[in-house]
Scaffold this motif. Structure first.
Motif, PDB file in Angstrom:
ATOM      1  N   UNK A  64       0.865  -1.176   0.000  1.00 37.87           N
ATOM      2  CA  UNK A  64       0.000   0.000   0.000  1.00 37.87           C
ATOM      3  C   UNK A  64       0.899   1.221   0.000  1.00 37.87           C
ATOM      4  N   UNK A  65       0.596   2.180  -0.901  1.00 36.97           N
ATOM      5  CA  UNK A  65       1.445   3.365  -1.039  1.00 36.97           C
ATOM      6  C   UNK A  65       0.599   4.619  -0.846  1.00 36.97           C
ATOM      7  N   UNK A  66       0.994   5.494   0.077  1.00 36.26           N
ATOM      8  CA  UNK A  66       0.258   6.743   0.266  1.00 36.26           C
ATOM      9  C   UNK A  66       0.631   7.767  -0.803  1.00 36.26           C
ATOM     10  N   UNK A  67      -0.389   8.524  -1.238  1.00 32.95           N
ATOM     11  CA  UNK A  67      -0.132   9.663  -2.131  1.00 32.95           C
ATOM     12  C   UNK A  67      -0.858  10.874  -1.557  1.00 32.95           C
ATOM     13  N   UNK A  68      -0.447  12.048  -1.990  1.00 34.72           N
ATOM     14  CA  UNK A  68      -1.063  13.289  -1.522  1.00 34.72           C
ATOM     15  C   UNK A  68      -2.329  13.574  -2.332  1.00 34.72           C
ATOM     16  N   UNK A  69      -3.157  14.459  -1.821  1.00 30.31           N
ATOM     17  CA  UNK A  69      -4.395  14.807  -2.522  1.00 30.31           C
ATOM     18  C   UNK A  69      -4.091  15.443  -3.879  1.00 30.31           C
ATOM     19  N   UNK A  70      -3.050  16.254  -3.959  1.00 32.09           N
ATOM     20  CA  UNK A  70      -2.725  16.880  -5.249  1.00 32.09           C
ATOM     21  C   UNK A  70      -2.218  15.845  -6.258  1.00 32.09           C
ATOM     22  N   UNK A  71      -1.474  14.827  -5.806  1.00 30.69           N
ATOM     23  CA  UNK A  71      -1.051  13.755  -6.715  1.00 30.69           C
ATOM     24  C   UNK A  71      -2.268  12.982  -7.225  1.00 30.69           C
ATOM     25  N   UNK A  72      -3.271  12.795  -6.362  1.00 29.50           N
ATOM     26  CA  UNK A  72      -4.489  12.094  -6.775  1.00 29.50           C
ATOM     27  C   UNK A  72      -5.271  12.910  -7.805  1.00 29.50           C
ATOM     28  N   UNK A  73      -5.359  14.213  -7.601  1.00 25.53           N
ATOM     29  CA  UNK A  73      -6.164  15.064  -8.478  1.00 25.53           C
ATOM     30  C   UNK A  73      -5.471  15.330  -9.806  1.00 25.53           C
ATOM     31  N   UNK A  87      11.263   1.926  -7.927  1.00 27.21           N
ATOM     32  CA  UNK A  87      10.898   2.181  -9.324  1.00 27.21           C
ATOM     33  C   UNK A  87       9.963   3.380  -9.367  1.00 27.21           C
ATOM     34  N   UNK A  88       9.866   4.001 -10.540  1.00 24.67           N
ATOM     35  CA  UNK A  88       8.966   5.132 -10.732  1.00 24.67           C
ATOM     36  C   UNK A  88       7.608   4.602 -11.186  1.00 24.67           C
ATOM     37  N   UNK A  89       6.539   5.187 -10.652  1.00 21.37           N
ATOM     38  CA  UNK A  89       5.178   4.833 -11.035  1.00 21.37           C
ATOM     39  C   UNK A  89       4.438   6.117 -11.371  1.00 21.37           C
ATOM     40  N   UNK A  90       3.849   6.157 -12.571  1.00 20.78           N
ATOM     41  CA  UNK A  90       3.080   7.325 -12.997  1.00 20.78           C
ATOM     42  C   UNK A  90       1.658   7.199 -12.458  1.00 20.78           C
ATOM     43  N   UNK A  91       1.246   8.175 -11.659  1.00 23.77           N
ATOM     44  CA  UNK A  91      -0.103   8.216 -11.119  1.00 23.77           C
ATOM     45  C   UNK A  91      -0.942   9.062 -12.065  1.00 23.77           C
ATOM     46  N   UNK A  92      -1.976   8.480 -12.691  1.00 26.35           N
ATOM     47  CA  UNK A  92      -2.810   9.256 -13.606  1.00 26.35           C
ATOM     48  C   UNK A  92      -3.667  10.283 -12.873  1.00 26.35           C
ATOM     49  N   UNK A  93      -4.014  11.323 -13.560  1.00 32.84           N
ATOM     50  CA  UNK A  93      -4.919  12.353 -13.055  1.00 32.84           C
ATOM     51  C   UNK A  93      -6.226  11.682 -12.621  1.00 32.84           C
ATOM     52  N   UNK A  94      -6.735  12.053 -11.441  1.00 32.24           N
ATOM     53  CA  UNK A  94      -8.015  11.536 -10.966  1.00 32.24           C
ATOM     54  C   UNK A  94      -7.954  10.157 -10.328  1.00 32.24           C
ATOM     55  N   UNK A  95      -6.797   9.764  -9.810  1.00 37.14           N
ATOM     56  CA  UNK A  95      -6.655   8.451  -9.170  1.00 37.14           C
ATOM     57  C   UNK A  95      -7.349   8.442  -7.808  1.00 37.14           C
ATOM     58  N   UNK A  96      -8.160   7.409  -7.567  1.00 46.67           N
ATOM     59  CA  UNK A  96      -8.880   7.262  -6.301  1.00 46.67           C
ATOM     60  C   UNK A  96      -8.133   6.339  -5.355  1.00 46.67           C
ATOM     61  N   UNK A  97      -8.400   6.505  -4.045  1.00 46.83           N
ATOM     62  CA  UNK A  97      -7.887   5.555  -3.054  1.00 46.83           C
ATOM     63  C   UNK A  97      -8.411   4.173  -3.395  1.00 46.83           C
ATOM     64  N   UNK A  98      -7.581   3.169  -3.196  1.00 43.59           N
ATOM     65  CA  UNK A  98      -7.983   1.792  -3.469  1.00 43.59           C
ATOM     66  C   UNK A  98      -7.629   1.314  -4.859  1.00 43.59           C
ATOM     67  N   UNK A  99      -7.278   2.228  -5.768  1.00 39.92           N
ATOM     68  CA  UNK A  99      -6.887   1.810  -7.112  1.00 39.92           C
ATOM     69  C   UNK A  99      -5.612   0.986  -7.022  1.00 39.92           C
ATOM     70  N   UNK A 100      -5.548  -0.076  -7.824  1.00 39.76           N
ATOM     71  CA  UNK A 100      -4.408  -0.980  -7.788  1.00 39.76           C
ATOM     72  C   UNK A 100      -3.655  -0.899  -9.110  1.00 39.76           C
ATOM     73  N   UNK A 101      -2.349  -0.728  -9.013  1.00 39.77           N
ATOM     74  CA  UNK A 101      -1.463  -0.717 -10.183  1.00 39.77           C
ATOM     75  C   UNK A 101      -0.600  -1.975 -10.141  1.00 39.77           C
ATOM     76  N   UNK A 102      -0.355  -2.565 -11.307  1.00 37.99           N
ATOM     77  CA  UNK A 102       0.457  -3.788 -11.414  1.00 37.99           C
ATOM     78  C   UNK A 102       1.843  -3.433 -11.951  1.00 37.99           C
TER      79      UNK A 102
END
Length: 153
Positions: A64-73, A87-102
């Motif tokens: 589980x990885x925490x992100x800030x509200x601005x990173x989520x928006x 590793x680097x992971x690109x967080x897409x615009x509008x990411x919600x809590x609970x979203x899972x990336x592989x």
């Protein structure tokens, strides 16, 4: 290093990808047979201590990885720890809590067939400790103009 019941010590090479509860057989390293017979096999059951961050499921690793509200928006690039390094992971615009990336191939390598699991990264949005007036105002103005169904009953 394993201490045997009769006090002997064995050095053991644990193969990569071994699972909790798996039994390793050490041929000829057990106690001697009756009436001078050959030594039997030593059976060593593996117990793996849980990790503080990573959870294993088969050959996949969950984190589980925490992100800030601005990173989520607005999205952004974050660093994620894996069992083999960051590793680097690109967080897409509008990411919600609970979203899972592989993260393909960033799990555990199987010692039986060499396949490699994945790392599954679950996002958790973390609010700032202090929500100031500017953030509150921005969110309240946005809410007035952009109502949406968030899926609650």
């Amino acid at each position: 290093r394993v201490t045997m019941p009769e006090g002997g010590v064995l050095d053991l090479n644990v193969p990569e990808g071994v699972a909790d509860g798996q039994v390793l057989r050490l041929k000829g390293k057990g106690t001697p047979g009756l009436r001078g017979g050959e030594h039997g096999d030593a059976l060593v059951e593996i117990h793996i201590r849980p990790h503080a961050k990573f959870k294993r499921s088969g050959n996949d690793i969950h984190v589980e990885v925490p992100i800030t509200i601005d990173e989520a928006v607005i999205g952004g690039k974050i660093e994620v720890a894996t069992v083999s390094g960051r590793v680097a992971l690109q967080i897409p615009k509008g990411t919600s809590s609970g979203r899972v990336f592989r993260l393909k191939g960033k799990g555990v390598r199987s010692h039986t067939d060499g396949t490699v699991g994945d790392q599954l990264v679950t996002i958790r949005i973390v609010m700032p400790d202090n929500v100031d007036d500017e953030l509150s105002y921005c969110m309240s103005e946005w809410r007035k103009r952009h109502p949406y169904d968030r899926g609650r009953d």
